[in-house]
Write an enzyme that holds these catalytic residues in place. Structure first.
Site, PDB file in Angstrom:
ATOM      1  N   SER A 107      -6.549  -7.845  -1.020  1.00  0.00           N
ATOM      2  CA  SER A 107      -6.107  -7.252   0.243  1.00  0.00           C
ATOM      3  C   SER A 107      -6.611  -5.813   0.347  1.00  0.00           C
ATOM      4  O   SER A 107      -6.528  -5.056  -0.621  1.00  0.00           O
ATOM      5  CB  SER A 107      -4.579  -7.253   0.330  1.00  0.00           C
ATOM      6  OG  SER A 107      -4.082  -8.572   0.359  1.00  0.00           O
ATOM      7  N   PHE A 114       0.845  -1.190   0.000  1.00  0.00           N
ATOM      8  CA  PHE A 114       0.000   0.000   0.000  1.00  0.00           C
ATOM      9  C   PHE A 114       0.885   1.247   0.000  1.00  0.00           C
ATOM     10  O   PHE A 114       2.110   1.149   0.006  1.00  0.00           O
ATOM     11  CB  PHE A 114      -0.914  -0.004   1.227  1.00  0.00           C
ATOM     12  CG  PHE A 114      -1.703  -1.276   1.385  1.00  0.00           C
ATOM     13  CD1 PHE A 114      -2.932  -1.427   0.764  1.00  0.00           C
ATOM     14  CD2 PHE A 114      -1.212  -2.334   2.139  1.00  0.00           C
ATOM     15  CE1 PHE A 114      -3.660  -2.607   0.890  1.00  0.00           C
ATOM     16  CE2 PHE A 114      -1.927  -3.515   2.276  1.00  0.00           C
ATOM     17  CZ  PHE A 114      -3.146  -3.654   1.642  1.00  0.00           C
ATOM     18  N   HIS A 129       1.472  -4.500   7.631  1.00  0.00           N
ATOM     19  CA  HIS A 129       1.844  -5.348   8.763  1.00  0.00           C
ATOM     20  C   HIS A 129       2.157  -4.443   9.947  1.00  0.00           C
ATOM     21  O   HIS A 129       3.283  -3.938  10.086  1.00  0.00           O
ATOM     22  CB  HIS A 129       3.053  -6.217   8.409  1.00  0.00           C
ATOM     23  CG  HIS A 129       2.811  -7.086   7.214  1.00  0.00           C
ATOM     24  ND1 HIS A 129       3.830  -7.592   6.434  1.00  0.00           N
ATOM     25  CD2 HIS A 129       1.655  -7.532   6.641  1.00  0.00           C
ATOM     26  CE1 HIS A 129       3.324  -8.318   5.458  1.00  0.00           C
ATOM     27  NE2 HIS A 129       2.003  -8.286   5.558  1.00  0.00           N
ATOM     28  N   CYS A 163      -3.443  -4.953   6.967  1.00  0.00           N
ATOM     29  CA  CYS A 163      -3.726  -5.671   5.733  1.00  0.00           C
ATOM     30  C   CYS A 163      -4.614  -6.874   6.035  1.00  0.00           C
ATOM     31  O   CYS A 163      -4.205  -7.798   6.751  1.00  0.00           O
ATOM     32  CB  CYS A 163      -2.424  -6.125   5.085  1.00  0.00           C
ATOM     33  SG  CYS A 163      -2.661  -7.045   3.553  1.00  0.00           S
ATOM     34  N   THR A 219      -7.576  -9.777   4.309  1.00  0.00           N
ATOM     35  CA  THR A 219      -7.985 -10.430   3.072  1.00  0.00           C
ATOM     36  C   THR A 219      -9.500 -10.510   2.975  1.00  0.00           C
ATOM     37  O   THR A 219     -10.169 -10.946   3.916  1.00  0.00           O
ATOM     38  CB  THR A 219      -7.397 -11.851   3.006  1.00  0.00           C
ATOM     39  OG1 THR A 219      -5.973 -11.773   3.057  1.00  0.00           O
ATOM     40  CG2 THR A 219      -7.814 -12.547   1.718  1.00  0.00           C
ATOM     41  N   THR A 225       4.617  12.251   7.766  1.00  0.00           N
ATOM     42  CA  THR A 225       6.022  12.586   7.965  1.00  0.00           C
ATOM     43  C   THR A 225       6.265  12.883   9.435  1.00  0.00           C
ATOM     44  O   THR A 225       5.534  13.672  10.048  1.00  0.00           O
ATOM     45  CB  THR A 225       6.421  13.806   7.121  1.00  0.00           C
ATOM     46  OG1 THR A 225       6.222  13.510   5.740  1.00  0.00           O
ATOM     47  CG2 THR A 225       7.880  14.174   7.338  1.00  0.00           C
ATOM     48  N   ALA A 284      -6.652 -13.147  12.395  1.00  0.00           N
ATOM     49  CA  ALA A 284      -6.179 -14.285  13.177  1.00  0.00           C
ATOM     50  C   ALA A 284      -5.369 -13.818  14.382  1.00  0.00           C
ATOM     51  O   ALA A 284      -5.250 -12.624  14.655  1.00  0.00           O
ATOM     52  CB  ALA A 284      -5.369 -15.219  12.295  1.00  0.00           C
TER      53      ALA A 284
END
Length: 215
Positions: A41, A2, A109, A48, A50, A162, A71
């Site tokens: 995704s 992304f 992640h 992220c 699914t 930033t 999960a």
């Protein structure tokens, strides 16, 4: 992969826990179902996830409702386990080859959960719910401050920002009125948690330095 450029805000409409290590969520959003494939995704507040199912929105608004599952690892590193119907989340579709890279490379992640310590309004504008910009002071999760540098990039709740200053484990970022209008940042207050993903290059640079003889 992304970019941290939020393209929509979704709303959790269903949340079911399937034991302590799995949670199923349904999120209503403005995205058209025709443009989403099962297995795609989507970054949800920077996480992220699914897509496992799709259906029409029940509120009659344009778009669709997509289903995702989180999960154990995701639940342990993020606030997804606390999401309930009504929770609003920043959304971003995955990057396509040839797309404009407007933010920075983001994996979805999440490294951990930070805490908003203080919000300063700068140059207040009576016509805006926020000032021309607002400075957020955020405490980084344990173990992450070494990856955060002034003028570097960081992803917070799926938003590429930033870093302005860093002092010990506290860093600051600035947001402008446009950011508040297209993300959930306008709802944030001191004490709120925020998903943190450090810059990918900083992560690998630190790992390479650690792997050198002598550390």
């Amino acid at each position: 992969m992304f970019t941290g450029i939020v393209t929509a805000i979704g709303t959790v409409v269903e949340a079911q826990s399937k034991g302590p290590s799995l949670k199923r969520l349904a999120i209503a959003c403005p995205y058209e179902a025709a443009g989403i494939e099962i297995g795609a995704s989507i970054a949800c507040a920077g996480v992220c996830l699914t897509v496992t199912a799709l259906r029409e929105r029940e509120d009659g608004e344009p778009g669709c409702t997509f289903q995702v599952e989180a999960a154990a690892e995701t639940l342990s590193k993020t606030m997804v386990g606390a999401w309930a119907p009504g929770t609003r989340v920043n959304l971003e579709r995955s990057l396509k080859m040839g797309d404009e890279l407007g933010g920075h490379l983001v994996t979805g992640h999440v490294d951990g959960v930070g805490t908003i310590l203080k919000i300063d309004q700068i140059a207040p504008d009576p016509d805006e719910p926020w000032g021309a910009t607002a400075r957020f002071h955020i405490r980084a999760p344990q173990g992450l401050p070494r990856f955060i540098a002034a003028k570097g990039s960081i992803c917070l709740d799926g938003t590429s920002l930033t870093v302005n200053t860093v002092e010990d484990d506290v860093f600051t970022v600035l947001l402008i009125p446009h950011s508040f209008s297209v993300t959930t940042w306008g709802e944030r207050k001191a004490g709120d948690p925020v998903h943190v993903e450090v810059d990918l290059m900083a992560r690998y640079a630190a790992r390479l330095a650690e792997a050198r003889p002598g550390g």
